[in-house]
Design a protein around this motif. Structure first.
Motif, PDB file in Angstrom:
ATOM      1  N   ALA A 254       0.822  -1.213   0.000  1.00 53.38           N
ATOM      2  CA  ALA A 254       0.000   0.000   0.000  1.00 53.38           C
ATOM      3  C   ALA A 254       0.857   1.263   0.000  1.00 53.38           C
ATOM      4  CB  ALA A 254      -0.912  -0.006   1.222  1.00 53.38           C
ATOM      5  N   VAL A 255       2.181   1.090  -0.002  1.00 48.41           N
ATOM      6  CA  VAL A 255       3.106   2.224   0.150  1.00 48.41           C
ATOM      7  C   VAL A 255       3.014   3.194  -1.032  1.00 48.41           C
ATOM      8  CG1 VAL A 255       5.584   2.725   0.104  1.00 48.41           C
ATOM      9  CG2 VAL A 255       4.665   1.044   1.718  1.00 48.41           C
ATOM     10  N   HIS A 256       2.757   2.665  -2.199  1.00 46.32           N
ATOM     11  CA  HIS A 256       2.605   3.523  -3.377  1.00 46.32           C
ATOM     12  C   HIS A 256       1.751   2.794  -4.387  1.00 46.32           C
ATOM     13  CE1 HIS A 256       5.364   1.063  -5.748  1.00 46.32           C
ATOM     14  NE2 HIS A 256       6.159   1.052  -4.706  1.00 46.32           N
ATOM     15  N   SER A 257       1.313   3.513  -5.416  1.00 45.96           N
ATOM     16  CA  SER A 257       0.518   2.889  -6.460  1.00 45.96           C
ATOM     17  C   SER A 257       1.334   1.803  -7.163  1.00 45.96           C
ATOM     18  CB  SER A 257       0.090   3.937  -7.484  1.00 45.96           C
ATOM     19  OG  SER A 257      -0.536   3.304  -8.579  1.00 45.96           O
ATOM     20  N   PRO A 258       0.716   0.635  -7.381  1.00 33.96           N
ATOM     21  CA  PRO A 258       1.413  -0.400  -8.146  1.00 33.96           C
ATOM     22  C   PRO A 258       1.352  -0.130  -9.656  1.00 33.96           C
ATOM     23  CG  PRO A 258      -0.746  -1.182  -7.511  1.00 33.96           C
ATOM     24  CD  PRO A 258      -0.582   0.182  -6.894  1.00 33.96           C
ATOM     25  N   LEU A 259       0.525   0.791 -10.057  1.00 34.01           N
ATOM     26  CA  LEU A 259       0.438   1.164 -11.474  1.00 34.01           C
ATOM     27  C   LEU A 259       1.494   2.238 -11.719  1.00 34.01           C
ATOM     28  CD1 LEU A 259      -1.116   0.992 -14.185  1.00 34.01           C
ATOM     29  CD2 LEU A 259      -2.656   2.747 -13.284  1.00 34.01           C
ATOM     30  N   LEU A 260       2.388   1.992 -12.667  1.00 35.63           N
ATOM     31  CA  LEU A 260       3.546   2.881 -12.841  1.00 35.63           C
ATOM     32  C   LEU A 260       3.398   3.827 -14.029  1.00 35.63           C
ATOM     33  CD1 LEU A 260       6.313   0.246 -12.064  1.00 35.63           C
ATOM     34  CD2 LEU A 260       5.329   1.948 -10.520  1.00 35.63           C
ATOM     35  N   ARG A 261       2.443   3.532 -14.899  1.00 37.09           N
ATOM     36  CA  ARG A 261       2.238   4.402 -16.061  1.00 37.09           C
ATOM     37  C   ARG A 261       0.772   4.758 -16.197  1.00 37.09           C
ATOM     38  NH1 ARG A 261       3.382   2.868 -22.481  1.00 37.09           N
ATOM     39  NH2 ARG A 261       3.074   4.991 -23.244  1.00 37.09           N
ATOM     40  N   TYR A 262       0.492   6.036 -16.306  1.00 36.73           N
ATOM     41  CA  TYR A 262      -0.849   6.539 -16.559  1.00 36.73           C
ATOM     42  C   TYR A 262      -0.787   7.215 -17.919  1.00 36.73           C
ATOM     43  CZ  TYR A 262      -1.540   5.871 -11.504  1.00 36.73           C
ATOM     44  OH  TYR A 262      -1.644   5.333 -10.235  1.00 36.73           O
ATOM     45  N   ARG A 263      -1.319   6.546 -18.943  1.00 35.20           N
ATOM     46  CA  ARG A 263      -1.174   7.035 -20.314  1.00 35.20           C
ATOM     47  C   ARG A 263      -2.039   8.262 -20.580  1.00 35.20           C
ATOM     48  NH1 ARG A 263       0.206   2.355 -24.457  1.00 35.20           N
ATOM     49  NH2 ARG A 263       0.884   0.806 -22.936  1.00 35.20           N
ATOM     50  N   TRP A 264      -1.509   9.130 -21.398  1.00 32.95           N
ATOM     51  CA  TRP A 264      -2.218  10.341 -21.756  1.00 32.95           C
ATOM     52  C   TRP A 264      -3.577  10.049 -22.396  1.00 32.95           C
ATOM     53  CZ3 TRP A 264      -3.421  14.896 -20.712  1.00 32.95           C
ATOM     54  CH2 TRP A 264      -4.098  15.707 -21.640  1.00 32.95           C
ATOM     55  N   GLY A 265      -3.637   9.022 -23.218  1.00 27.95           N
ATOM     56  CA  GLY A 265      -4.897   8.695 -23.888  1.00 27.95           C
ATOM     57  C   GLY A 265      -6.010   8.424 -22.883  1.00 27.95           C
ATOM     58  N   GLU A 266      -5.677   7.695 -21.834  1.00 29.79           N
ATOM     59  CA  GLU A 266      -6.651   7.413 -20.773  1.00 29.79           C
ATOM     60  C   GLU A 266      -7.057   8.685 -20.044  1.00 29.79           C
ATOM     61  OE1 GLU A 266      -7.603   4.075 -18.788  1.00 29.79           O
ATOM     62  OE2 GLU A 266      -7.827   3.904 -20.966  1.00 29.79           O
ATOM     63  N   THR A 267      -6.048   9.496 -19.750  1.00 29.35           N
ATOM     64  CA  THR A 267      -6.313  10.736 -19.016  1.00 29.35           C
ATOM     65  C   THR A 267      -7.221  11.635 -19.835  1.00 29.35           C
ATOM     66  OG1 THR A 267      -4.107  10.530 -18.051  1.00 29.35           O
ATOM     67  CG2 THR A 267      -5.199  12.674 -17.823  1.00 29.35           C
ATOM     68  N   ASP A 268      -6.905  11.742 -21.116  1.00 28.72           N
ATOM     69  CA  ASP A 268      -7.695  12.593 -22.010  1.00 28.72           C
ATOM     70  C   ASP A 268      -9.145  12.102 -22.082  1.00 28.72           C
ATOM     71  OD1 ASP A 268      -8.041  14.675 -23.903  1.00 28.72           O
ATOM     72  OD2 ASP A 268      -7.852  13.210 -25.533  1.00 28.72           O
ATOM     73  N   ARG A 269      -9.334  10.799 -22.245  1.00 29.99           N
ATOM     74  CA  ARG A 269     -10.686  10.236 -22.285  1.00 29.99           C
ATOM     75  C   ARG A 269     -11.431  10.516 -20.978  1.00 29.99           C
ATOM     76  NH1 ARG A 269      -8.749   6.291 -25.429  1.00 29.99           N
ATOM     77  NH2 ARG A 269      -7.880   5.087 -23.718  1.00 29.99           N
ATOM     78  N   ALA A 270     -10.731  10.356 -19.859  1.00 28.33           N
ATOM     79  CA  ALA A 270     -11.384  10.576 -18.565  1.00 28.33           C
ATOM     80  C   ALA A 270     -11.790  12.031 -18.398  1.00 28.33           C
ATOM     81  CB  ALA A 270     -10.453  10.138 -17.427  1.00 28.33           C
ATOM     82  N   LEU A 271     -10.962  12.949 -18.880  1.00 26.93           N
ATOM     83  CA  LEU A 271     -11.304  14.371 -18.797  1.00 26.93           C
ATOM     84  C   LEU A 271     -12.556  14.670 -19.627  1.00 26.93           C
ATOM     85  CD1 LEU A 271      -7.692  15.820 -19.104  1.00 26.93           C
ATOM     86  CD2 LEU A 271      -9.183  16.144 -17.118  1.00 26.93           C
ATOM     87  N   GLN A 272     -12.601  14.101 -20.825  1.00 25.76           N
ATOM     88  CA  GLN A 272     -13.766  14.326 -21.689  1.00 25.76           C
ATOM     89  C   GLN A 272     -15.045  13.771 -21.060  1.00 25.76           C
ATOM     90  OE1 GLN A 272     -13.189  13.220 -25.856  1.00 25.76           O
ATOM     91  NE2 GLN A 272     -10.994  13.524 -25.595  1.00 25.76           N
ATOM     92  N   ALA A 273     -14.930  12.579 -20.504  1.00 23.88           N
ATOM     93  CA  ALA A 273     -16.115  11.957 -19.909  1.00 23.88           C
ATOM     94  C   ALA A 273     -16.605  12.763 -18.709  1.00 23.88           C
ATOM     95  CB  ALA A 273     -15.790  10.519 -19.483  1.00 23.88           C
TER      96      ALA A 273
END
Lengths: 360, 360, 360, 360
Positions: free
Chosen positions: D215-234
């Protein structure tokens, strides 16, 4: 006044008379029942059992013809009643499984209740479930949440029937004597928007800044099959092995979708057999895709799409697939974990098959 | 292979035949049972009930004379069996209450089990319970914990019998089908020290630096009556009011002593009556001191020291004391809270008494 | 518009000119400072240091004669200023230690601030600190909390001065640039009762049923020396060893008394020396009783009652007592633990003493 | 021996001499500095500041020509040094911002450290960062984590340079005196796989059954721009309004990606201006896309892609976009929240602009 022991007399009775005196006063002697009450390992009353799609579907269709949805008969549901549970309409002592059938252009009226429910879509399309104003669309393989005390109604706007699996914590909440139920003032509740919950949770590890959804249940109400399928494939690439297993989680807390049970998806690859596992607590499996067989405490259960089966607490369980199989499951594990009662063990040796299930 | 809906036929049967076909396939139609399954408010099978010390004590004494403690008959226990629970030896659907009688110079052999137990000492002295090597002494009014999977045996080194109240989560763990039980290899376990758990928790808000006890249950195993009494008096000074109520807690987490139930002490002052409350979940009360009466759903229960009574889920409950009364109680509230099912309400108006309890 | 890299030119400058260009634009090159910025182990600016009671007391007394308490000069406080911290009035980079002197019949006006404070009484009696209306009495060895944003004023109703140790998170909150401060509209706040916080927390593991105090800080405001002393003795009986150490905790959560630092009491027995430990983060020790010496990174510090010393991050530290010694301490450990930066190690070999502290 | 107050003498000195005596003993009188130490609201030393891409890029390119990456000079990094912080290479008192420049075919050697870092890719492609064996690919707009004590090296396998923003908690960990640093035995660490962390977190609310990442840090190491962009639009579709803001979270806990700072993405729509907000703690913003202006405590800062600016604690801040703007940000909010020091307020009235920033 404090508790007095010295003054009391002893009843001068023989053993049988003594037992009768106990019963007359609603007392039971532990020493006569200790072994049944406290067995060395769980002796579940829940029996391993399977319900076949070929049996379910015709009856569900017939119900669609002869049972009308209306206030007071809100749902057209056939519950999987475990033969071990003395006629109760429960699939295990904690979990309720059922199929629900919603015909073309039908609606099931709005209500809410303290038990939590999930819907796993087996077949059909054109249906949406409104959950506290959010019209959540349903397609095969989707998991839909209608968590505790959320208003919900089901609506089929299409031309074909839909059949889905209902999973509830109803037996547990019955035991906890905590069921509340309320009808919505209208037959249906107003729709505020469509698939709203997904819009705040579109990206993995992304969420609206500062949003503090209630931790009581997942704020995401629809888990689409496409996403699940992609996640299974990715996990397989990362892990390999005879099967991959996902848990559907609350994206805000990482916990189960509701506090009372977990939702899982298991993909088993052709010709593969999983290790044999025991765990405390029961699970209900829905065969979404593929064929195979599951061995439960030495008994073999063969399954095909649409079949539903239940595994009791502490039973040895392994699965094998003929063709690639996707098994959706609900499990009471979160309850056992919360109460420090969860145990599990995996054995490396495959279990011996001693019989094949056939309902008597 | 995916789930197929189109090809299936409908069974051309009438309603009665249809219902028979469902039953034959272990399916149950929800629409026939929806109201019973999902009532508007809880309809508990647990009945409000009372067991009188004047009935309990002579039978417990007689049990002391005719029942021998030995391996396989480890405990001399009389369980409070709720008449609403179909002959099950359970006090409510989640809680087990019982009295245990341990004669002079007797020992009850060492075992452990996944259900958690507490002991509230009603009368006697000279007894200690060894819990995982810690010899915990027991005096009237003390609360003693023997939490899940801790080895425990009871030993009377004195000349008088002891009677205590046993509180367990046995009905709940039975429903969860998660009972494990193990006999200790010896009749009794070795004693490593006396009242060890108290030594690390002598002061309020003080604990050994760096100690990380497991969060599964309270590491403090004995809560002495003297401490409880002082805390009740102090709270009364701070609060006033018709009654004061304490919860026994895990000093390391502030949570309940075990995950599956809470332990409480209620002191009601002479001539005072508490507000009327409903809550989800059941409680078992043990009258430790004083006399009074409790109204449960309009029915009046009179009590005196040593009596034990149970309140069902969502029943309206208020207590009144004749002389200062100390009511020890266990409650399944932590389970309901963990599962987001806890509800409660307090009404300002006193409830009407419509009857007086008398066992038929 | 997106970030453009192709069009930009390079500045055709030599290395020195380049460095000048960086500085002019408030840029700093990492490669020149990497080793200082990222050392292999912590290189604290906090220095090990000691302040002697024989120096402190006369100055505190003199301050009592020449400094008047009044609004705007609310407190008569002498801060322990670590010589390593560039003239800042801080004892370490996270912790502030000071002595406060309150003369007979004096009051220090009411205010509140976002930094949290504790008071450890060194000498005197007849003083109470009002904390949000609760008049908390102070005797030698007592720990008193005045947590973040609680109104507090100090009042000496007796004939002798009191001297106490002030421990604050002021340096950390300064770095976090989050200090808020407010004077109370009155010089003193109204008193609602005396030692109220103790009354709800009189017994170990006992608390008012249903009370939900804010988890932000301990609701218990006074930890009496008598309780602490008893707990140290009990722990010694249970554990043995050269020393026993207690942490003062929030009785509701088991956590530290405030989120920003921990309070501890260490008792070291005559002729005993503790193991050598390193840990991340600093501690300030107050010698409440006894004499002894502490070795910090090879340097020997001798101490007697009333002395105060500080140990820097990752310094090797061991303590030895001449006569039974009670060391009160505050530590920033909770912050390091919350941020996953806490590390510690214990070495079995005693550290070599290479020098004796004498302030230059 | 206990603390002695009676025997001590008072030093008979005048006020100036008294102050000198204090200084000589490393004591500081609070009453002289109370107002600076405890201001009514935060008076940050962190200044609002902006660094312009047009200044940064040429210098970064020049650094690429004249500075070689090698062991001991592991990184080609230009830090944003806040002019308020006395020459320290820190952007605020808790946060470090910098640009890192990695030329074609270059590698930056493997090391690890207790401070946590994130990389937000500004421009370039063909680079991967290996994090504990997982080769994480980097494209513009991606957020990459190299959390505390994870081995990491950067590798450019392409023909163009990459420039990214480095965000670290270095100033905070410096104050906490808890920096550890270690070089990897090899220049680069072995690669075990590519983008492994994403494969277990492909779907929202889906994760491998039974996986228990730390739980010390996120196990996901990459947050892709495409995902971020889609989430912002939604989110925009769901919410509307002048801007939408996302937090990057740990998918397993719902918490921040690391314990010491949060990562955020703010999209502001053309012609829109956000409400004016104050909050405790500082933020560093990176303009990824678009143009606009930010008002900080009445001072106007104009920005374009590649610019970096910092907002101090409790400063009034609002943003306005000329064309649609995407602002990536890091914030120390999680630290302030963990320590109960987080405060914020929003004012409905837009703040008055009293000046325009120009570096002196």
């Amino acid at each position: 006044m404090t508790i007095n022991i010295s003054s009391a007399h002893t009843v001068e009775v023989g053993y049988d008379e003594f037992c009768g005196a106990l019963a007359a006063r609603d007392l039971q002697p532990l020493w006569k029942i200790a072994k049944q009450l406290m067995p060395e390992v769980p002796l579940p009353t829940t029996q391993p059992w399977i319900w076949k799609w070929d049996d379910i579907l015709p009856l569900a269709k017939r119900a669609g013809e002869i049972v009308t949805l209306e206030r007071g008969g809100d749902r057209r549901v056939l519950a999987f009643a475990n033969p071990g549970l003395r006629g109760l309409p429960f699939t295990s002592t904690t979990l309720w499984g059922a199929v629900q059938y919603l015909g073309p252009r039908e609606s099931a009226p709005a209500h809410r209740h303290s038990p939590s429910a999930i819907r796993f879509v087996m077949t059909g399309s054109g249906v949406y479930t409104t959950v506290d104003g959010d019209a959540v669309h349903m397609e095969p393989g989707d998991l839909i949440l209608t968590p505790l005390w959320n208003w919900h109604d089901h609506n089929n706007s299409g031309d074909e029937p839909m059949v889905w699996f209902d999973g509830l914590d109803l037996p547990l909440v019955t035991t906890l004597e905590s069921i509340f139920f309320e009808n919505h003032p209208g037959m249906l509740q107003p729709v505020e928007g469509h698939d709203l919950s997904e819009r705040t949770f579109t990206g993995v590890g992304l969420r609206e800044l500062g949003a503090v959804p209630p931790a009581v249940h997942s704020p995401l109400l629809r888990y689409r099959w496409g996403e699940t399928d992609r996640a299974l494939q990715a996990l397989r690439q990362a892990r390999g092995g005879p099967h991959v297993s996902l848990e559907y989680t609350n994206p805000v807390t990482g916990g189960p979708v509701v506090a009372t049970f977990a939702c899982e998806m298991h993909r088993i690859y052709p010709g593969q057999r999983t290790a044999t596992r025991r765990k405390t607590g029961s699970s209900i499996y829905v065969v979404f895709r593929g064929t195979g067989r599951t061995v439960i405490s030495g008994q073999l259960f063969e399954w095909a799409p649409g079949d539903v089966f239940v595994t009791p607490s502490w039973a040895a369980v392994d699965h094998a697939a003929g063709e690639t199989a996707d098994l959706f499951a609900i499990s009471d594990r979160p309850v056992l974990q919360a109460l420090n009662l969860y145990r599990h063990e995996t054995s490396s040796a495959p279990q011996e098959v001693v019989g094949r299930f056939s309902p008597s």
